[in-house]
Design a protein around this motif. Sequence first.
Motif, PDB file in Angstrom:
ATOM      1  N   TYR A  52     -19.536  53.754  50.750  1.00 19.00           N
ATOM      2  CA  TYR A  52     -19.682  54.371  52.079  1.00 19.00           C
ATOM      3  C   TYR A  52     -18.374  54.256  52.856  1.00 19.00           C
ATOM      4  N   ALA A  53     -17.720  53.100  52.781  1.00 18.50           N
ATOM      5  CA  ALA A  53     -16.440  52.894  53.481  1.00 18.50           C
ATOM      6  C   ALA A  53     -15.387  53.885  52.984  1.00 18.50           C
ATOM      7  N   VAL A  54     -15.376  54.137  51.678  1.00 18.51           N
ATOM      8  CA  VAL A  54     -14.463  55.143  51.114  1.00 18.51           C
ATOM      9  C   VAL A  54     -14.770  56.503  51.724  1.00 18.51           C
ATOM     10  N   GLY A  55     -16.050  56.839  51.832  1.00 17.14           N
ATOM     11  CA  GLY A  55     -16.450  58.120  52.393  1.00 17.14           C
ATOM     12  C   GLY A  55     -16.036  58.279  53.843  1.00 17.14           C
ATOM     13  N   VAL A  56     -16.196  57.217  54.624  1.00 17.61           N
ATOM     14  CA  VAL A  56     -15.805  57.253  56.040  1.00 17.61           C
ATOM     15  C   VAL A  56     -14.300  57.461  56.163  1.00 17.61           C
ATOM     16  N   CYS A  57     -13.541  56.640  55.453  1.00 20.11           N
ATOM     17  CA  CYS A  57     -12.068  56.698  55.564  1.00 20.11           C
ATOM     18  C   CYS A  57     -11.508  58.007  55.029  1.00 20.11           C
ATOM     19  N   GLN A  58     -12.036  58.468  53.903  1.00 21.75           N
ATOM     20  CA  GLN A  58     -11.525  59.711  53.319  1.00 21.75           C
ATOM     21  C   GLN A  58     -11.880  60.918  54.177  1.00 21.75           C
ATOM     22  N   SER A  59     -13.111  60.940  54.695  1.00 18.94           N
ATOM     23  CA  SER A  59     -13.512  62.047  55.565  1.00 18.94           C
ATOM     24  C   SER A  59     -12.596  62.111  56.775  1.00 18.94           C
ATOM     25  N   PHE A  60     -12.366  60.964  57.382  1.00 20.00           N
ATOM     26  CA  PHE A  60     -11.521  60.931  58.569  1.00 20.00           C
ATOM     27  C   PHE A  60     -10.107  61.396  58.248  1.00 20.00           C
ATOM     28  N   GLU A  61      -9.527  60.832  57.195  1.00 19.29           N
ATOM     29  CA  GLU A  61      -8.135  61.171  56.861  1.00 19.29           C
ATOM     30  C   GLU A  61      -7.984  62.641  56.487  1.00 19.29           C
ATOM     31  N   GLN A  62      -8.916  63.155  55.708  1.00 18.69           N
ATOM     32  CA  GLN A  62      -8.824  64.545  55.252  1.00 18.69           C
ATOM     33  C   GLN A  62      -9.017  65.531  56.404  1.00 18.69           C
ATOM     34  N   PHE A  63     -10.037  65.282  57.217  1.00 17.89           N
ATOM     35  CA  PHE A  63     -10.341  66.226  58.290  1.00 17.89           C
ATOM     36  C   PHE A  63      -9.422  66.090  59.503  1.00 17.89           C
ATOM     37  N   MET A  64      -8.703  64.975  59.574  1.00 20.15           N
ATOM     38  CA  MET A  64      -7.782  64.779  60.691  1.00 20.15           C
ATOM     39  C   MET A  64      -6.334  65.047  60.274  1.00 20.15           C
ATOM     40  N   THR A  65      -6.136  65.624  59.099  1.00 23.86           N
ATOM     41  CA  THR A  65      -4.796  65.980  58.632  1.00 23.86           C
ATOM     42  C   THR A  65      -4.118  66.901  59.654  1.00 23.86           C
ATOM     43  N   GLY A  66      -2.885  66.571  59.979  1.00 27.94           N
ATOM     44  CA  GLY A  66      -2.129  67.411  60.902  1.00 27.94           C
ATOM     45  C   GLY A  66      -2.376  67.110  62.365  1.00 27.94           C
ATOM     46  N   TYR A  67      -3.190  66.064  62.644  1.00 32.82           N
ATOM     47  CA  TYR A  67      -3.506  65.749  64.047  1.00 32.82           C
ATOM     48  C   TYR A  67      -2.243  65.334  64.799  1.00 32.82           C
ATOM     49  N   LYS A  68      -2.106  65.851  65.996  1.00 32.78           N
ATOM     50  CA  LYS A  68      -0.997  65.495  66.881  1.00 32.78           C
ATOM     51  C   LYS A  68      -1.555  65.031  68.227  1.00 32.78           C
ATOM     52  N   PRO A  69      -1.015  63.948  68.794  1.00 36.72           N
ATOM     53  CA  PRO A  69       0.038  63.099  68.238  1.00 36.72           C
ATOM     54  C   PRO A  69      -0.476  62.211  67.102  1.00 36.72           C
ATOM     55  N   GLU A  70       0.341  62.067  66.072  1.00 39.54           N
ATOM     56  CA  GLU A  70      -0.007  61.325  64.870  1.00 39.54           C
ATOM     57  C   GLU A  70      -0.470  59.906  65.185  1.00 39.54           C
ATOM     58  N   GLU A  71       0.191  59.257  66.142  1.00 38.57           N
ATOM     59  CA  GLU A  71      -0.134  57.857  66.431  1.00 38.57           C
ATOM     60  C   GLU A  71      -1.532  57.678  67.018  1.00 38.57           C
ATOM     61  N   ASP A  72      -2.125  58.761  67.519  1.00 44.61           N
ATOM     62  CA  ASP A  72      -3.477  58.661  68.086  1.00 44.61           C
ATOM     63  C   ASP A  72      -4.556  58.536  67.013  1.00 44.61           C
ATOM     64  N   LYS A  73      -4.232  58.897  65.783  1.00 46.28           N
ATOM     65  CA  LYS A  73      -5.237  58.863  64.716  1.00 46.28           C
ATOM     66  C   LYS A  73      -5.797  57.452  64.512  1.00 46.28           C
TER      67      LYS A  73
END
Length: 233
Positions: A52-73
Motif C-alpha cells: 500500500y505504501a508503494v501505491g501511495v508514493c508511486q501514485s503521488f510521484e507519478q501524478f504530481m510529475t511536473g508540479y511547480k514549484p518543485e519544492e512544494d511537492k
Amino acid sequence: MDKIRTVSDTRRAFYQYHTRPINSIYRQVVQELMVEMHLLSVNTDFQPDAVYAVGVCQSFEQFMTGYKPEEDKTSIFNALCKAIEANPDDYRHQSESLLNFVEGKSAEDLVNWLLNPVADNGLDENIVNSLKSILERERFKYSRLFGIGFYTLINKVAPDVAKDEEKLAKLIAPYSEKLDLPVDKLKKDVDLYRSNLDKINQMLVVIAETIEASKKKRINIEKTEEKEEANEN
C-alpha cells in the motif's frame, strides 16, 4: 467512544500542514488522493502495509510529475500523510525499501516471496511483518492504492509480464487467491492508473508546448518593438 474523523477534518488538517495554494492543474489529484487515503484510514477492516505504501508514493510521484514549484511537492505529500495521522517518512521508507529489495528478482520469485515474506538483505523487519499480517488476516481490505503498489512491484521486475493480461493473471493467481483479491477490480484499477498516467504525460507535453509557444511569441514581440524603436530613431 472516539469520534471518527470526517473528510472535512482531514481536509482542514491538510491545509494546516501545507499552507500554500495547490497548483490548479493538480488540485483534483491531491483532493482525490486525500479523500481515498482518509476513507481507508477510518475503515476498521483496513490495515496499511508496505505494498500500500508503494501505491501511495508511486501514485503521488507519478501524478504530481511536473508540479511547480518543485519544492512544494514534499510539503504536499507530508501534509497528505499527516492529515490522516500517518508518518510520511515511514511511507517513503517502506516504499523505497521494498522497491530496492525486489530489484533483480524474477516475477515468480517476487510472488513467492510475497506469499512467504522473510527478512533478507537487510529488509526492515517491520515491512516483512506488515506483509505477513495481511496474509494472516481473516478479511483483507483491498484498495486501489494496494493494487497500484502491487502492479508497480510486478512492473519493476517484469514489465513484459505486467503488460500481458494473460501472463499477469497466471502469475499473480496464487497471491490473489491467498488474499481473495478482486482480480477484475485490480485489473480495472491498473488499467485506469495507466490510462491516467498517459493523460498526465499528454498534459505535460501540451503545457511544455504552450510555454514554448508563449516564449517564442514574447521574443518576436520584443524583436518587433526593437525594430520599431530603431526605425523611429
